[in-house]
Enzyme design. Structure first.
Site, PDB file in Angstrom:
ATOM      1  N   ASP A  67      -3.741  -0.732  -5.506  1.00  8.99           N
ATOM      2  CA  ASP A  67      -3.615   0.220  -4.405  1.00  8.99           C
ATOM      3  C   ASP A  67      -2.475   1.203  -4.666  1.00  8.99           C
ATOM      4  O   ASP A  67      -1.555   0.918  -5.428  1.00  8.99           O
ATOM      5  CB  ASP A  67      -3.370  -0.510  -3.088  1.00  8.99           C
ATOM      6  CG  ASP A  67      -2.062  -1.288  -3.103  1.00  8.99           C
ATOM      7  OD1 ASP A  67      -1.764  -1.934  -4.134  1.00  8.99           O
ATOM      8  OD2 ASP A  67      -1.328  -1.253  -2.102  1.00  8.99           O
ATOM      9  N   GLU A  68      -2.535   2.329  -4.011  1.00  7.99           N
ATOM     10  CA  GLU A  68      -1.449   3.312  -3.952  1.00  7.99           C
ATOM     11  C   GLU A  68      -0.855   3.638  -5.322  1.00  7.99           C
ATOM     12  O   GLU A  68       0.357   3.801  -5.472  1.00  7.99           O
ATOM     13  CB  GLU A  68      -0.354   2.815  -2.985  1.00  7.99           C
ATOM     14  CG  GLU A  68      -0.857   2.708  -1.554  1.00  7.99           C
ATOM     15  CD  GLU A  68       0.152   2.121  -0.588  1.00  7.99           C
ATOM     16  OE1 GLU A  68       0.162   2.555   0.586  1.00  7.99           O
ATOM     17  OE2 GLU A  68       0.915   1.219  -0.981  1.00  7.99           O
ATOM     18  N   ALA A  69      -1.722   3.761  -6.324  1.00  5.96           N
ATOM     19  CA  ALA A  69      -1.281   4.108  -7.682  1.00  5.96           C
ATOM     20  C   ALA A  69      -1.211   5.633  -7.812  1.00  5.96           C
ATOM     21  O   ALA A  69      -1.863   6.240  -8.666  1.00  5.96           O
ATOM     22  CB  ALA A  69      -2.223   3.498  -8.709  1.00  5.96           C
ATOM     23  N   HIS A 115       3.185   0.018  -7.802  1.00  5.08           N
ATOM     24  CA  HIS A 115       4.007  -1.022  -7.167  1.00  5.08           C
ATOM     25  C   HIS A 115       4.679  -1.899  -8.218  1.00  5.08           C
ATOM     26  O   HIS A 115       4.782  -3.122  -8.055  1.00  5.08           O
ATOM     27  CB  HIS A 115       3.147  -1.875  -6.221  1.00  5.08           C
ATOM     28  CG  HIS A 115       2.696  -1.159  -4.986  1.00  5.08           C
ATOM     29  ND1 HIS A 115       3.481  -1.024  -3.867  1.00  5.08           N
ATOM     30  CD2 HIS A 115       1.528  -0.519  -4.695  1.00  5.08           C
ATOM     31  CE1 HIS A 115       2.825  -0.335  -2.937  1.00  5.08           C
ATOM     32  NE2 HIS A 115       1.634  -0.017  -3.417  1.00  5.08           N
TER      33      HIS A 115
END
Length: 545
Positions: free
Chosen positions: A350-352, A287
């Site tokens: 998150d969401e790496a 992100h």
């Protein structure tokens, strides 16, 4: 700025009267013609709201005695003369004066009449945030051990008054508070809401409006999501292009914005005046497109990507092998920590999806050390538990009921080893999820989340295998891919936000959907008086009209 445009409860005893209220249709005074009041007598339009008919539900209610009526002669007495009590008194006067038309002077002179705010309770069970409220013929007295408790007691007093007390023009009374005693303290110490200011940017005034709404429901944390692929929203002196370049756009290609350090300090100050602690988040190592676009050297290949205005996730990553990455992290955390008086600093995680597992572990472990270096407690999304959470770290669980067993077990195992948990399951508390298929705003990747689903779960038992003692509290995040202004935030947050607030504050013994929906319905006129255009869920018996 916007790029320089800037275990005991009386609720079971009240259930019968509450259901009568629901059946008859709740008036803006919190009573229904033909129903029964707190003492069993006939209810009229001017009858005060029963003591238990508020949100969050109080821990203990003992109705009885005469109501107290605010009049033109009422004084707000802060008898101990403390700065904290006076500040709460001034706040209360600011709420009540416009609608009542009364002077309501705040005085340090003690007396047995009026609205009395008292610090120094010796009741240890109240803790730092609890209070007692005693109402009778001559006075209403709020007593607390700390100023936060006094402030929360004032929110209860507000809700016990007719909804029109929230309006900014003079209204017709009477302004009556039912007789009896409320004794109240929170279930969890961490009661939070998150506002995503990265996908779309929100002004200081818009953030402060949301803070006021959180305060009414006794929330005590504001989590600000300050960075993402679409925009970097906080000025960092050592890396100025993060804000001036990385903050210039938002989802859809509109003009973005960022907070100067003065802007951020103002948000922190305002939140503190409402007894909320700001928890800033810089989402790492994924992100991060806004940062990567601002500084080519942060990319592994040394090439800056273009700014991004879409809504995909998982495509960006800081370069874990590069030494400059950790200089960047150190500078950002150092400057943000210096601006933030609260104890927590959120580093995302998150969401790496574009970061290898080994690089992720290396990065998160180093980033946690930087947070500790500057005196803050680490908070991260629950993927942090895939690295090595430091002692005292907090993992924020955002999975949902159908999240894989292995991932849930990983979080539970970390909790068994001492990691604290803040629960924000996406299919329960994400306020940007659509209510149903007809909802125009929001997303639905976690499913549709109606009001009952958002409320009807137990934080203590939600994550199987995690010790109940590991649960620090709850959070209601709102992501802004589809939200651009306060009206849209409020349409998605209300009426779900008060339910999450109740899960964080009220004893488990009060948790009952059938009772809650009646109390929530009574909030409808208050939402309207506050200018909140809330979603009229068909699951809630809202007052007619």
């Amino acid at each position: 700025m916007r790029l320089h445009r800037t275990q005991r409860t009386a609720l079971p005893r009240l259930l019968g009267s509450l259901l009568l209220v629901a059946a008859a249709g709740i008036s803006t005074a919190g009573a229904a013609p033909g129903g029964q009041g707190a003492h069993g007598g006939p209810v009229t339009a001017a009858a005060p709201r029963p003591l238990g008919q508020i949100v969050p539900a109080p821990a203990q209610v003992k109705p009885g005695g005469s109501p107290y009526t605010i009049t033109s002669g009422t004084k707000i007495r802060v008898g101990d003369g403390s700065r904290e009590a006076r500040r709460v008194g001034d706040y209360l006067a600011g709420v009540l004066r416009p609608s009542t038309g009364y002077a309501l002077p705040v005085t340090g002179r003690d007396g047995s009449d009026g609205i009395r705010l008292r610090l120094g309770s010796h009741d240890s069970e109240l803790g730092a945030e609890g209070y007692t409220l005693k109402s009778g013929h001559g006075s209403v007295t709020i007593t607390a051990r700390g100023a936060a408790g006094l402030f929360h007691g004032v929110q209860t007093l507000r809700q016990l008054l007719p909804a029109n007390v929230e309006k900014h023009s003079r209204q017709t009374g009477p302004w009556r508070i039912a007789g009896g005693t409320v004794t109240d303290a929170p279930r969890y110490a961490y009661r939070s809401a998150m506002l995503d200011v990265s996908r779309h940017f929100f002004s200081v005034a818009e953030v402060e409006r949301y803070i006021d709404q959180l305060a009414l429901y006794k929330m005590n944390k504001l989590h600000l999501h300050l960075s993402d692929d679409q925009g970097w929203r906080i000025a960092i002196d050592s890396w100025p292009r993060l804000a001036t370049y990385g903050g210039q756009t938002e989802v859809g290609g509109g003009i973005g914005g960022y907070y100067t350090k003065s802007d951020y300090k103002e948000i922190v100050r305002y939140a503190s005046s409402r007894y909320l602690e700001v928890v800033p988040e810089i989402d790492l190592p994924g992100h991060t497109n806004a940062a990567l676009a601002s500084y080519a050297e942060l990319n592994c290949d040394g090439v800056a990507p273009p700014l991004y205005t879409g809504t995909s996730v998982g495509f960006s990553s800081l370069c874990a092998p590069k030494a400059i990455t950790y200089d960047f992290v150190d500078d950002v955390v150092r400057e943000l920590a210096a601006l933030t008086p609260g104890k927590y600093l959120h580093i995302g995680g998150d969401e790496a999806h574009s970061t290898s597992h080994d690089d992720y572990v290396t990065f998160m472990n180093k980033a946690q050390a930087v947070v500790g270096k500057y005196g803050k407690t680490v908070v991260g999304w629950h993927q942090l538990t895939g690295a090595t959470p430091v002692k005292g770290a907090v993992a924020q669980y955002w999975g949902y009921d159908e999240t894989g067993a292995a991932e849930r077990q990983q979080v539970a195992d970390a909790a068994k080893k001492g990691t604290r948990l803040v629960l924000s399951p996406a299919d329960r508390t994400y306020l940007d999820m659509k209510y149903d298929k007809e909802t125009k705003l929001g997303l639905s990747w976690a499913g549709y989340v109606e009001v009952q689903r958002s409320y009807d779960w137990n934080p203590a038992t939600y994550l199987a295998g995690a010790p109940q003692s590991a649960v620090l509290g709850v959070e209601a995040p709102i992501w802004s891919e589809t939200l651009t202004n306060s009206d849209q935030i409020e349409q998605m947050a209300f009426p779900r936000l008060p339910g999450v607030a109740e899960l964080g504050w009220s004893p488990e013994s009060t948790h009952d959907w059938d009772t809650y929906k009646v109390r929530l319905a009574a909030q409808g006129p208050r939402f309207t008086a506050l200018g909140i255009d809330y979603y009229r869920s068909p699951q809630v018996p809202w007052p007619a009209g």
